[in-house]
Design a protein around this motif. Structure first.
Motif, PDB file in Angstrom:
ATOM      1  N   HIS A 224       0.861  -1.196   0.000  1.00 54.78           N
ATOM      2  CA  HIS A 224       0.000   0.000   0.000  1.00 54.78           C
ATOM      3  C   HIS A 224       0.889   1.235   0.000  1.00 54.78           C
ATOM      4  CE1 HIS A 224      -2.530  -2.965   2.585  1.00 54.78           C
ATOM      5  NE2 HIS A 224      -2.643  -3.241   1.295  1.00 54.78           N
ATOM      6  N   GLY A 225       1.008   1.877  -1.148  1.00 53.12           N
ATOM      7  CA  GLY A 225       1.935   2.998  -1.276  1.00 53.12           C
ATOM      8  C   GLY A 225       1.672   4.120  -0.310  1.00 53.12           C
ATOM      9  N   TRP A 226       0.395   4.381  -0.004  1.00 50.46           N
ATOM     10  CA  TRP A 226       0.049   5.517   0.850  1.00 50.46           C
ATOM     11  C   TRP A 226       0.445   5.288   2.305  1.00 50.46           C
ATOM     12  CZ3 TRP A 226      -3.419   5.497   4.976  1.00 50.46           C
ATOM     13  CH2 TRP A 226      -4.148   4.328   5.147  1.00 50.46           C
ATOM     14  N   GLU A 227       0.757   4.043   2.685  1.00 49.70           N
ATOM     15  CA  GLU A 227       1.161   3.760   4.057  1.00 49.70           C
ATOM     16  C   GLU A 227       2.654   3.997   4.287  1.00 49.70           C
ATOM     17  OE1 GLU A 227      -2.242   0.408   5.193  1.00 49.70           O
ATOM     18  OE2 GLU A 227      -0.166  -0.224   4.854  1.00 49.70           O
ATOM     19  N   ARG A 228       3.383   4.399   3.249  1.00 48.00           N
ATOM     20  CA  ARG A 228       4.808   4.684   3.420  1.00 48.00           C
ATOM     21  C   ARG A 228       5.010   6.019   4.125  1.00 48.00           C
ATOM     22  NH1 ARG A 228       6.759   3.728  -2.693  1.00 48.00           N
ATOM     23  NH2 ARG A 228       4.665   4.598  -3.028  1.00 48.00           N
ATOM     24  N   PHE A 229       6.058   6.100   4.910  1.00 51.78           N
ATOM     25  CA  PHE A 229       6.341   7.251   5.766  1.00 51.78           C
ATOM     26  C   PHE A 229       6.877   8.426   4.935  1.00 51.78           C
ATOM     27  CE2 PHE A 229       8.494   9.179   9.582  1.00 51.78           C
ATOM     28  CZ  PHE A 229       7.385   9.189  10.415  1.00 51.78           C
ATOM     29  N   GLY A 230       6.855   9.616   5.545  1.00 47.71           N
ATOM     30  CA  GLY A 230       7.533  10.781   4.996  1.00 47.71           C
ATOM     31  C   GLY A 230       6.681  11.647   4.094  1.00 47.71           C
ATOM     32  N   GLN A 231       7.232  12.828   3.769  1.00 48.67           N
ATOM     33  CA  GLN A 231       6.562  13.751   2.858  1.00 48.67           C
ATOM     34  C   GLN A 231       6.379  13.078   1.502  1.00 48.67           C
ATOM     35  OE1 GLN A 231       5.648  16.417   4.325  1.00 48.67           O
ATOM     36  NE2 GLN A 231       5.154  18.003   2.839  1.00 48.67           N
ATOM     37  N   HIS A 233       5.345  10.289   0.935  1.00 45.73           N
ATOM     38  CA  HIS A 233       5.683   8.861   1.067  1.00 45.73           C
ATOM     39  C   HIS A 233       7.093   8.552   0.576  1.00 45.73           C
ATOM     40  CE1 HIS A 233       1.364   8.546   1.665  1.00 45.73           C
ATOM     41  NE2 HIS A 233       1.152   8.989   0.452  1.00 45.73           N
ATOM     42  N   THR A 234       8.053   9.427   0.857  1.00 45.25           N
ATOM     43  CA  THR A 234       9.397   9.249   0.307  1.00 45.25           C
ATOM     44  C   THR A 234      10.444   8.837   1.333  1.00 45.25           C
ATOM     45  OG1 THR A 234       9.786  11.630   0.576  1.00 45.25           O
ATOM     46  CG2 THR A 234       9.002  10.877  -1.581  1.00 45.25           C
ATOM     47  N   ASP A 235      10.082   8.695   2.601  1.00 47.62           N
ATOM     48  CA  ASP A 235      11.056   8.337   3.630  1.00 47.62           C
ATOM     49  C   ASP A 235      10.987   6.832   3.883  1.00 47.62           C
ATOM     50  OD1 ASP A 235      12.684   8.002   5.829  1.00 47.62           O
ATOM     51  OD2 ASP A 235      11.903   9.726   6.927  1.00 47.62           O
ATOM     52  N   GLY A 262       1.946   9.033   9.311  1.00 47.22           N
ATOM     53  CA  GLY A 262       2.506   9.881  10.355  1.00 47.22           C
ATOM     54  C   GLY A 262       1.857  11.244  10.306  1.00 47.22           C
ATOM     55  N   THR A 263       1.528  11.776  11.467  1.00 48.60           N
ATOM     56  CA  THR A 263       0.753  13.013  11.539  1.00 48.60           C
ATOM     57  C   THR A 263       1.527  14.239  11.079  1.00 48.60           C
ATOM     58  OG1 THR A 263      -0.660  14.330  13.012  1.00 48.60           O
ATOM     59  CG2 THR A 263       1.405  13.508  13.936  1.00 48.60           C
ATOM     60  N   GLU A 264       2.856  14.167  11.029  1.00 44.15           N
ATOM     61  CA  GLU A 264       3.666  15.343  10.721  1.00 44.15           C
ATOM     62  C   GLU A 264       4.012  15.464   9.250  1.00 44.15           C
ATOM     63  OE1 GLU A 264       6.668  12.282  12.386  1.00 44.15           O
ATOM     64  OE2 GLU A 264       4.514  12.574  12.196  1.00 44.15           O
ATOM     65  N   PHE A 265       3.166  14.884   8.374  1.00 50.64           N
ATOM     66  CA  PHE A 265       3.425  14.947   6.940  1.00 50.64           C
ATOM     67  C   PHE A 265       2.156  15.310   6.178  1.00 50.64           C
ATOM     68  CE2 PHE A 265       6.463  11.818   8.626  1.00 50.64           C
ATOM     69  CZ  PHE A 265       7.641  12.494   8.347  1.00 50.64           C
ATOM     70  N   ASN A 266       2.362  15.774   4.933  1.00 50.93           N
ATOM     71  CA  ASN A 266       1.226  16.158   4.089  1.00 50.93           C
ATOM     72  C   ASN A 266       0.331  14.974   3.734  1.00 50.93           C
ATOM     73  OD1 ASN A 266       3.266  15.056   2.310  1.00 50.93           O
ATOM     74  ND2 ASN A 266       2.192  15.982   0.590  1.00 50.93           N
ATOM     75  N   VAL A 267       0.844  13.751   3.861  1.00 48.22           N
ATOM     76  CA  VAL A 267       0.108  12.581   3.399  1.00 48.22           C
ATOM     77  C   VAL A 267      -0.582  11.817   4.534  1.00 48.22           C
ATOM     78  CG1 VAL A 267       1.480  12.278   1.316  1.00 48.22           C
ATOM     79  CG2 VAL A 267       2.266  11.266   3.470  1.00 48.22           C
ATOM     80  N   TYR A 268      -0.686  12.402   5.701  1.00 50.26           N
ATOM     81  CA  TYR A 268      -1.409  11.754   6.802  1.00 50.26           C
ATOM     82  C   TYR A 268      -2.837  11.488   6.333  1.00 50.26           C
ATOM     83  CZ  TYR A 268      -2.346  10.855  11.791  1.00 50.26           C
ATOM     84  OH  TYR A 268      -2.637  10.280  13.008  1.00 50.26           O
TER      85      TYR A 268
END
Length: 608
Positions: A224-231, A233-235, A262-268
């Protein structure tokens, strides 16, 4: 200074006037306009900022209540537009984190996140802040082990809790608890007993676990690509977090919602698993993420709640990321939601931070709440009475909450003026304050927001559009719908008071319409899955004069529920990293400007 009367227009046409009158005074814009509280967690570091996160909306009686993280109370509304803060009379919480709510047997229950036994409260009069203990100490999670840190726990150990709890009562009267927030452990669930029928057992025995905790779902970022961490999903260096459980039943299906990565990213975002029972088994929904807002003025849509209003309409709330002063500086959003006849859940974040109407009736299938009021302030010329070199007036029109105008002094009479570039029909203004060296923590009587909005056709003669000089509450994201649409070129903010050491505004956003036809549909030039099937490359031709674009995708051409908003100063190509392996998608692009929204481009298929 001599003033002249401004021409106040209802709309460009009689049809437009009728449409606008349908929801006059009942519009809102995200972030929702409440008095977000100053955070005290970073007091020792000298970091001061307003914040709000992890909203739990609940309808109790004839009103709605909003509970959130780190607030010394909660909010009440009768229309989901205007909110009043309620200071409880009995509040053993030092600012609850990610609270859960439950309405059962005429009572409103409130549970905070906990790593150790904490109180469970209930109220039959939340409007007046009256609360009582249901139990002063929750029973511990059965078989939970706490070694001080997750890395010290053994495989199979159950973490303490409930952290990030969610409460649900089924139609048969059984009650369930869901919980956890971790990048190691899954979300858990269990049936509990609140002893509703035998409350005389005593305050300390009014809750117990009926079943053993059960692991319900884990993240699978490899699929699931959207579950990846970071801005965006790049981290790949940090495992993503699963948290924020929420349960709804619709028909015979159970929708277990969760937040990631993660709550601290645009993709939460919010995802959902669907099951035939409150404890599963659950199946991953291929249309995930169900709530997703990675682009626009404010971003993020994860960790919230899904509920119905008095008319039966569904709504989904979530957490928007600001991140100016601290990674966890956030705000609250509210989006229309619902379920298709075949059970697919959806959340509409398209134009999610533009004005929307609050309906006073059950929405018809496909009926939108978007007002059609467009952004008129994007990259428009701004001039201030004073500014610092590092924070000029131009920052207030860039649609970025992490840049801001900083006045040389926080004093009445400071002004900020926008030139819209020509006559426009202005309908609403949103004033978004930034916390720059605010120096405030907790609450105080002088933490209020006061200002006046003025309009002009020539930049010389001004008339008041809205007067909040006597406002008695704090409004860090003040949304002001004008009493009458105004045909003007200039909009001026006149400062009165803000309860902070500095006067800083991140964005002065103006909404309405320019005369003329909407832009043409963009030409979609590329839409292809990349070697990593979680990713896709989308490209389109620029549309002259466009303010921005919406890249939209979903499982079919009539269900393009996902939106990534891009502004015109960004490339007309997007690497979309939110896809699920093995799922076929349909994608299209639309353009928008000050006149309106284009038709969709041609659709393209992204094969698994």
């Amino acid at each position: 200074m001599r003033t002249t009367c401004l021409a106040l227009l209802l709309a460009a046409s009689a049809g437009g006037a009728a449409h606008a009158a349908e929801f006059h005074g009942r519009t809102y814009a995200n972030p929702i306009d409440i008095d977000y509280r100053y955070n005290y967690e970073q007091m020792n570091q000298g970091i001061s900022y307003r914040t709000g996160a992890d909203p739990a909306f609940v309808r109790y009686g004839d009103a709605y209540y909003l509970f959130q993280t780190l607030a010394d109370g909660y909010w009440r509304s009768t229309d989901l537009v205007h909110w009043d803060f309620v200071k409880p009379d009995k509040w053993p919480f030092d600012g609850p984190v990610a609270p859960a709510t439950l309405v059962a047997d005429g009572k409103l229950f409130l549970m905070q996140s906990a790593m150790e036994p904490r109180p469970l409260l209930y109220s039959t009069d939340p409007a007046h802040g009256h609360w009582r203990f249901w139990t002063r100490l929750l029973p511990p999670v059965p078989h939970a082990v706490w070694a001080g840190h997750e890395s010290e726990m053994k495989p199979g150990d159950l973490p303490p809790g409930p952290w990030d709890p969610g409460l649900f009562r089924d139609e048969d009267g059984k009650t369930y608890l869901y919980w956890d927030s971790s990048n190691v452990f899954p979300l858990y669930g269990a049936q509990i007993d609140l002893a509703l029928d035998h409350a005389d057992e005593g305050e300390g025995k009014r809750m117990r676990f009926v079943t053993e905790p059960k692991a319900l779902l884990r993240l699978h970022p490899d699929q699931h690509g959207w579950e990846r961490f970071g801005q965006d999903h790049t981290d790949t260096t940090i495992d993503p977090y699963v948290e924020g459980a929420w349960m709804n039943r619709h028909g015979d299906r159970y929708y277990l919602q969760y937040a990631a990565p993660g709550t601290e990213f645009n993709v939460y975002a919010t995802g959902v698993y669907v099951g035939d029972g409150p404890l599963g088994p659950f199946t991953y929904a291929p249309y995930n993420p169900v709530g997703y807002k990675p682009g626009g003025f404010v971003t993020g849509a994860g960790h919230g709640s899904t509920f119905q209003d008095a008319h039966g309409n569904w709504w989904n709330s979530g957490t928007m990321w600001i991140g100016l002063n601290w990674n966890f500086e956030r705000r609250i959003d509210l989006f229309p939601a619902g379920f298709h006849a075949d059970g697919q859940m959806w959340v509409d974040t398209r134009f999610g931070d533009f004005p929307h109407r609050m309906p006073d009736h059950p929405l018809r299938e496909g009926e939108s709440t978007f007002t059609g009021w467009m952004l008129l302030s994007y990259h428009k010329h701004a001039q201030a009475s004073s500014a610092t070199a590092d924070h000029p007036a131009s920052a207030v029109t860039d649609e970025n909450p992490r840049t801001f105008w900083l006045a040389a002094r926080n004093a009445p009479g400071e002004t900020l003026t926008l030139d819209l570039g020509g006559p426009r029909t202005v309908r609403a203004v949103q004033v978004n304050y930034a916390d720059y060296r605010s120096g405030r923590y907790g609450d105080a009587p002088d933490i209020v927001t006061q200002f006046r909005l003025e309009g002009s056709t020539d930049g010389k003669h001004w008339q008041a559009l809205a007067d909040l000089m006597h406002e008695t509450r704090d409004r860090p994201n003040a949304y002001v719908e004008l009493a009458q649409p105004a045909r003007i070129r200039y909009v001026r903010y006149v400062h009165g008071h803000v309860g902070a050491h500095t006067l800083a505004i991140s964005d002065l956003r103006v909404f309405g319409n320019a005369d003329g036809a909407p832009p043409p549909a963009p030409e979609l030039t590329a839409a292809r899955r990349l070697p990593d099937a979680r990713d896709a490359q989308i490209a389109w031709e620029p549309v002259p004069g466009a303010v921005g674009y919406n890249v939209r995708w979903g499982l079919s051409a009539d269900r393009l529920h996902e939106t990534y908003q891009r502004f015109a100063d960004q490339p007309t190509r997007l690497t979309l990293r939110a896809l699920n392996k093995g799922v076929r998608y349909v994608v299209a692009v639309e353009a928008f400007d000050e006149h309106g929204v284009s038709r969709l481009s041609r659709t393209a298929t992204l094969e698994p």
